[in-house]
Structure formats: structure tokens, C-alpha cells
Design an enzyme around this catalytic site. Structure first.
Site, mmCIF file in Angstrom:
data_model
loop_
_atom_site.group_PDB
_atom_site.id
_atom_site.type_symbol
_atom_site.label_atom_id
_atom_site.label_comp_id
_atom_site.label_asym_id
_atom_site.label_seq_id
_atom_site.Cartn_x
_atom_site.Cartn_y
_atom_site.Cartn_z
ATOM 1 N N PRO A 204 0.829 -1.211 0.000
ATOM 2 C CA PRO A 204 0.000 0.000 0.000
ATOM 3 C C PRO A 204 0.864 1.261 0.000
ATOM 4 C CG PRO A 204 -0.520 -1.427 1.872
ATOM 5 C CD PRO A 204 0.657 -2.007 1.210
ATOM 6 N N GLY A 206 2.761 4.521 1.035
ATOM 7 C CA GLY A 206 3.280 5.031 2.296
ATOM 8 C C GLY A 206 3.931 4.008 3.193
ATOM 9 N N GLY A 208 6.797 2.561 2.579
ATOM 10 C CA GLY A 208 8.252 2.667 2.545
ATOM 11 C C GLY A 208 8.901 1.994 1.359
ATOM 12 N N LYS A 209 8.186 1.818 0.262
ATOM 13 C CA LYS A 209 8.771 1.155 -0.905
ATOM 14 C C LYS A 209 9.878 2.005 -1.518
ATOM 15 C CE LYS A 209 4.749 0.952 -2.869
ATOM 16 N NZ LYS A 209 3.962 1.502 -1.744
ATOM 17 N N HIS A 425 -27.236 9.167 18.235
ATOM 18 C CA HIS A 425 -26.556 8.270 17.288
ATOM 19 C C HIS A 425 -25.248 7.743 17.881
ATOM 20 C CE1 HIS A 425 -25.396 7.177 13.030
ATOM 21 N NE2 HIS A 425 -24.210 7.143 13.638
ATOM 22 N N GLU A 426 -24.424 8.661 18.351
ATOM 23 C CA GLU A 426 -23.118 8.231 18.867
ATOM 24 C C GLU A 426 -23.280 7.429 20.153
ATOM 25 O OE1 GLU A 426 -20.634 8.400 17.008
ATOM 26 O OE2 GLU A 426 -21.445 9.839 15.559
ATOM 27 N N HIS A 429 -24.052 3.825 19.308
ATOM 28 C CA HIS A 429 -22.854 3.013 19.051
ATOM 29 C C HIS A 429 -22.207 2.603 20.369
ATOM 30 C CE1 HIS A 429 -22.669 3.546 14.763
ATOM 31 N NE2 HIS A 429 -22.530 4.861 14.812
ATOM 32 N N ASP A 502 -21.852 4.204 8.379
ATOM 33 C CA ASP A 502 -22.012 2.973 9.154
ATOM 34 C C ASP A 502 -22.630 1.892 8.287
ATOM 35 O OD1 ASP A 502 -21.211 4.519 11.290
ATOM 36 O OD2 ASP A 502 -23.271 4.937 11.930
#
Ligand code: ADP
Ligand code: MG
Ligand code: ZN
Length: 607
Positions: A204, A206, A208-209, A425-426, A429, A502
Site C-alpha cells: 500500500p 506510504g 516505505g517502498k 446516534h453516537e 454506538h 455505518d
């Protein structure tokens, strides 16, 4: 090509300018500067009042007209620019002579006549110089391929070492071999062994390639030809190919060396994979690369490193033996790796004694090396802004939050009814997560809007990096995701758009369970979606054949829907049982805006 080019090169330029001037002269002549008199607006009004104006043509602010009788200079035509009515009235009351100028109009008109010819001449001169350089058109085109390849001068003194890269030990181990070979090519050839010619770093963005490739060159102390796949993609057929040829030619003279092609996918995309044009050019460039990789002497100490985050779209021919046959996975670091990377990037920072890199690593599962480098810097910025003497743990936590959830936007104000919905809502969760044993502990719940889209957030802290998840864990996760919508449902007013993210996540999980993990009883242990083009979480090819029947497709939809509905029903059940806690928690959240783990026991739950 004829060599008599120089003469016509200059004279058309002059012609062009003369033509432009002539046109301008013509235009001003036609607009009749000659026998039209510009007069003040007050003068015009006076003529008007005296009944001397025969006719007028109004164009915006400007007025052209003819008088019944000649003015003092013998002209009957005039132009003027109108003055706003109120102002004009006031001015004429006081017997002031007044006039106006058209708003930038005259100047703009002149510019609009001058600029196009100049532009045209400029482009023409530029083009003729580009082509004429080596005498004629063909020379110009050929030199285009050459000129950019010269930019690929090798870097010879790279300071990056393997110690600057952490958390990718397997990749480093593989690349150590390459370093040994580049340092002592003869020794390697002793038993007839030869080194892989092409090594593809896959992972992916970032992780470090690029950094690893540079570290290989730094460790081996060899020249490093660094290019980007996109640099070879050109409009003209053959240019990219000639650039590849130049690059390898150049590299051969400085062996032992490393050629690094970053973002190989830009160039090595499977032939026919993209529907857009430019195919011929890409194909030629790719073919040239393949030919060069086949062509160079096995014993020549040239190693081609390439990096990509989309290996699945590469042309299979590139991955064949003798080309990029060695693939090195550079994945996101695990917790220990993250500690090491943080070690590297905090080396130069002055840290407070309470900073424990282990704790920061625990907060940041899924972060790449680049994210962690960014985090260290962000923490330093936070500490500087608050005027601290060193960087404390709180600064790192703030930086994590900032990076994870986007920048805090306290200025964004929700109307009270919205705040209430977000709070429920929060809290939904949160309570569902609290009620389900074994779910990740809640770190923080907040109704302060962050970043784009998120009106509030509930931060769960995963205890460990997870690579395997059980059926029930996935169901629990879906239930927690549904907690927001469930709470809104219980609040009764209306369900909102706030749950879209969600729902998308829950749907992904449900689809995975049904289509990839064979977790649905009715559909059986069949992998219906083989994750083609899903490698490393990148979106895959545009079009994929479906490998199941219409009937199965319908059953999949049904199974996914059933699972999502079950999760929502379960979440609603949990919250209905804890209605008092939900109301109390939402109230607390409305007053406090942010609750930490330590506040949550105050929200009392039944069973
Ligand atoms: P990629 O090429 O995989 O997209 P880069 O090599 O360009 O990623 O990484 C960008 C930056 O992130 C590096 O310059 C370095 O500062 C940091 N970084 C990324 N991975 C690592 C790592 N494994 N160890 C240390 N730093 C890293
Ligand atoms: Mg890179
Ligand atoms: Zn939500």
C-alpha cells in the site's frame, strides 16, 4: 530534410505582428474615431434638453448619437458614457460638467486585440524552435525522447540506509541479498548463481517502498537511476520507448547500478485493460521495457527495482521469470514495527518522559510508515502551538485523533435538533459496544464535528492487530455499526442520513461474510467473490465477469439484507432494554460534547 529553414522562420513573425497592428488600426477606423466627437455626459444632457439630439444608440453605459445640427467643431456624431441618474441630477443641479469612462472597456478591447496575436506568435515560435533544433521536424521529435531521459542522471551518494527503514524485516532480508550482489558481483558469479534481475516491491502507499529502494542503493553504494512509470507515458508513439532505451543504455555504462521505476503500474498496466486511448504508445513502451530486461547480460550488475501498489493490474508478461519475477511484499507494519518506525521518526524530537512509543503504537493499528512520520511531526506541531517545552503523550493523542478523524472543526455549529440526533446516534454506538461482551473498548465518544462528513464519532480502540475474525465477532461488529441508526430509530422523530457511513461498512462486512468467507448456511461454503482486483484494498478492474447465476445473485442480496436487518434488530433490542441509559448518556453528551472511557461507567446499563 531541406536545410533552408532559417529565413521563413523570422519573417512570418513580423508579418504576424504587422497584421495584428493593421487589424487594430482597421478596427479603430471602422469604429469611426475620425468624425465622432467624444463629449461629456453633461454636454449630452444639455443637447438633450435643448432638443438637439436626433437619434441615439445605447450599448451598456456608452451612448452614440447624431445631432440635428453640427457642433462647434463641425461634427454631428458624438459618443459619451452615461453617469448614474441620481448623480447626474445632483451634478447638473450644481452646474458641474461631468462625464464618465466605460469601466475598463476601452483598455480591455485593446488588450483583446493585442493578446491573441502575441500568443499565437509565441506558440508558433516555441513550436518552430522545438522542431528546428536538429534541423527539421523529425529531428525535433526524436530529440524529445532524448531530452527527458537526460533528466535521469543517477544519484550517486545516497545517504539512506537500512536502519532508516523499520517494520518491514522480511523485505529487508530479501533485499540484503541484492546489496551483497551489487557490492561483490564477481563473488556471486563464482558458482554460476545470478541475481534476480527485476524485483517488484508491492504494498500500500506510504509503507516505505521508495525508501527501501533508496536504502538498497545507499547500502550498496551504487548509482541509483530513479524514474517514475508515469514519466514514460507520452502522447507520441515511440517517445516512451526511446526513453526506456536511453535509460538502460545509460545504466549499462554505469554498472553496477540500480534502476528504480516507481509506480510501475502507470506504465505496465495490462495491455487492453484500459478502455481509453494511448494504447499503442503504452504498448510500445512496455514492450521496450520487456526487451531491455531480457536483453541485458545476466552477469551485468544492473538490478531493476520497481514499486507498485496495484500489482494485480500489471501485465503478466512483466511478472514472468527473468523480469520482475521476485516480488517483495512491503505491508503495513505490525505493532512492534510501528514502535520501531516511531523510534526512527522521533529520534530528533524532544520527547517528554511520559511518552511511551508502545502506547502510541497501540493507538495506531493500520498506520503506515508515512502516517507515523506524519504523526510524529503533527505531535511536534501540537506541542509547539501550546507552547510546551517538550512533546508529551497528550500531544501524540491529539495528533492521532487529528489524523484519524480529520481536523477538529469546532466552528461548525449544528442546530440543536441535529445535535440531539447526533448525540443519540453516537451514544447508540457506544451503548451497543458496551453491551456486547468482547467488543473493542470505547475510547472516546464525541459530538464535535470533525473533518468532512463526520458529525460526531465514536472511537473504539482495538486491543491488538487482528488478522482473523470469527463469525460472531463480525456479527458483533455489524451490530455496533447499526447502533447509531438503532438509537435514531428509538428517538422516534425521523431517521437521518448520518448513518450512511455505518451502513456502508456494515454492508461490506455482510457481503464479505456471504460472498468471501462462506459464512452463510444457505449459500454454503462457496467463495463467490474471489477478491480479484481487491488486493491491498485497492479498487479493482472496472469490469469483472460475474461467476454465478442470476438465482445466486438474488440469494446473495437476500442473505446480505437478512444479516443487516438482524444486526439492526439486535442493536434496537439492546438499546430498548437500556432506554434510560441511552437518554441519560445522550443528555450527558449534549452537555459535555466529549466523553472519555472514564465517563462511561456513569452511564448505567442494565444487565
Ligand atoms: P511508498 O513509496 O511505499 O509510498 P515512501 O517510501 O515514499 O512510501 O514513504 C514515505 C515516507 O514515509 C518515507 O520517506 C519515510 O519518512 C516514511 N516511511 C514510510 N515507511 C517507512 C518505514 N517502514 N520506516 C521508516 N519510515 C517510513
Ligand atoms: Mg513511493
Ligand atoms: Zn455512526
Amino acid at each position: 530534410m531541406p536545410a533552408a529553414a532559417p529565413k521563413p522562420k523570422i519573417s512570418p513573425t513580423i508579418w504576424m505582428i504587422l497584421l495584428g497592428l493593421a487589424m487594430m488600426a482597421g478596427v479603430s477606423f471602422m469604429s469611426g474615431v475620425g468624425d465622432v466627437a467624444p463629449i461629456p455626459y453633461s454636454q449630452f444632457q444639455a443637447y438633450l434638453d435643448a432638443g438637439k439630439v436626433k437619434s441615439v444608440v445605447v450599448n451598456g453605459d456608452s451612448i452614440r448619437g447624431t445631432l440635428n445640427e453640427a457642433m462647434a467643431d463641425g461634427k454631428t456624431q458624438f459618443t459619451t458614457v452615461s453617469v448614474p441618474r441620481d448623480l447626474a441630477a445632483a451634478l447638473s443641479d450644481h452646474k458641474v460638467e461631468f462625464s464618465a469612462t466605460a469601466g475598463g472597456g476601452a483598455f480591455a478591447t485593446v488588450l483583446s486585440w493585442i493578446i491573441p496575436p502575441i500568443l499565437f506568435v509565441g506558440i508558433w515560435m516555441f513550436a518552430s524552435r522545438g522542431m528546428g533544433g536538429a534541423g527539421g521536424m523529425a529531428g525535433g521529435l526524436f530529440s524529445m525522447g532524448r531530452s527527458k531521459a537526460k533528466l535521469v542522471a543517477p544519484e550517486t551518494d545516497i545517504k539512506v540506509a537500512f536502519d532508516d527503514v523499520a517494520g518491514v524485516d522480511e523485505a529487508k532480508a530479501e533485499l540484503h541479498e541484492i546489496v551483497d550482489f551489487l557490492k561483490r558481483p564477481d563473488e556471486f558469479g563464482r558458482l554460476g548463481a545470478h541475481i534476480p534481475r527485476g524485483i517488484l516491491l508491492v504494498g500500500p502507499p506510504g509503507t516505505g517502498k521508495t525508501l527501501l529502494a533508496r536504502a538498497v542503493a545507499g547500502e550498496a553504494g551504487v548509482p541509483f537511476f530513479s524514474t517514475n512509470g508515469a514519466e514514460f507515458v507520452e502522447m507520441f508513439v515511440g517517445v516512451g520507448a526511446s526513453r526506456v532505451r536511453d535509460l538502460f543504455e545509460h545504466a549499462r555504462t554505469s554498472a553496477p547500478c540500480i534502476i528504480f521505476i516507481d509506480e510501475l503500474d502507470a506504465l505496465g498496466r495490462a495491455r487492453g485493460a484500459s478502455a481509453m486511448g494511448g494504447q499503442d504508445e503504452k504498448e510500445q513502451t512496455l514492450n521496450q521495457l520487456l526487451a531491455e530486461m531480457d536483453g541485458f547480460d545476466r552477469s551485468a550488475a544492473i538490478v531493476v527495482l520497481a514499486a507498485t501498489n496495484r500489482p494485480e493490474i500489471l501485465d503478466p508478461a512483466l511478472l514472468r521469470a527473468g523480469r520482475f519475477d521476485r516480488q517483495v511484499l512491503v505491508d503495513r507494519p505490525d505493532k512492534i514495527g510501528r514502535v520501531q518506525i516511531l523510534g526512527i521518526h522521533t529520534k530528533k524530537l524532544s520527547l517528554a518522559s511520559d511518552v511511551k512509543l508502545e502506547d502510541i503504537a497501540a493507538l495506531t493499528p493500520g498506520f503506515t510508515g508515512a502516517d507515523l512520520a506524519n504523526l510524529a511531526n503533527e505531535a511536534a506541531v501540537v506541542a509547539t502551538r501550546r507552547g510546551g517545552v517538550d512533546i508529551g503523550m497528550a500531544d501524540f493523542t491529539a495528533a492521532v485523533e487529528r489524523i484519524v478523524a480529520g481536523l477538529e472543526k469546532k466552528s461548525r455549529i449544528l442546530i440543536p435538533r441535529e445535535r440531539r440526533i447526533v448525540a443519540y446516534h453516537e451514544m447508540g454506538h457506544t451503548l451497543v459496544a458496551l453491551a456486547i461482551p468482547g467488543s473493542d473498548p470505547i475510547q472516546k465518544v464525541s459530538i464535535i464535528p470533525r473533518g468532512i462528513g463526520a458529525l460526531g464519532y465514536t472511537m473504539q480502540r482495538p486491543t491488538d492487530d487482528r488478522f482473523l475474525m470469527g463469525l460472531h465477532e463480525l456479527e458483533d461488529k455489524m451490530t455496533v455499526l447499526m447502533g447509531g441508526r438503532a438509537a435514531e430509530t428509538l428517538l422516534g422523530s425521523d431517521i437521518s442520513t448520518g448513518a450512511s457511513d455505518d451502513l456502508a461498512k456494515a454492508t461490506d462486512i455482510a457481503r464479505g461474510m456471504v460472498m468471501r468467507f462462506g459464512m452463510d448456511k444457505a449459500l454454503g461454503p462457496v467463495a463467490l467473490d474471489t477478491e480479484q482486483g481487491q488486493f491491498l484494498g485497492q479498487p479493482g478492474a472496472f469490469w469483472q465477469p460475474r461467476r454465478f447465476s442470476e438465482q445466486t445473485a438474488r440469494e446473495i442480496d437476500q442473505a446480505v439484507r437478512t444479516r443487516l436487518e438482524a444486526a439492526l434488530a439486535r442493536a434496537i433490542g439492546i438499546l430498548a432494554d437500556n432506554r434510560a441509559a441511552l437518554d441519560a448518556g445522550a443528555e450527558l453528551l449534549l452537555t459535555r460534547e466529549t466523553l472519555g472511557a472514564e465517563d462511561l461507567p456513569k452511564v448505567k446499563m442494565v444487565g
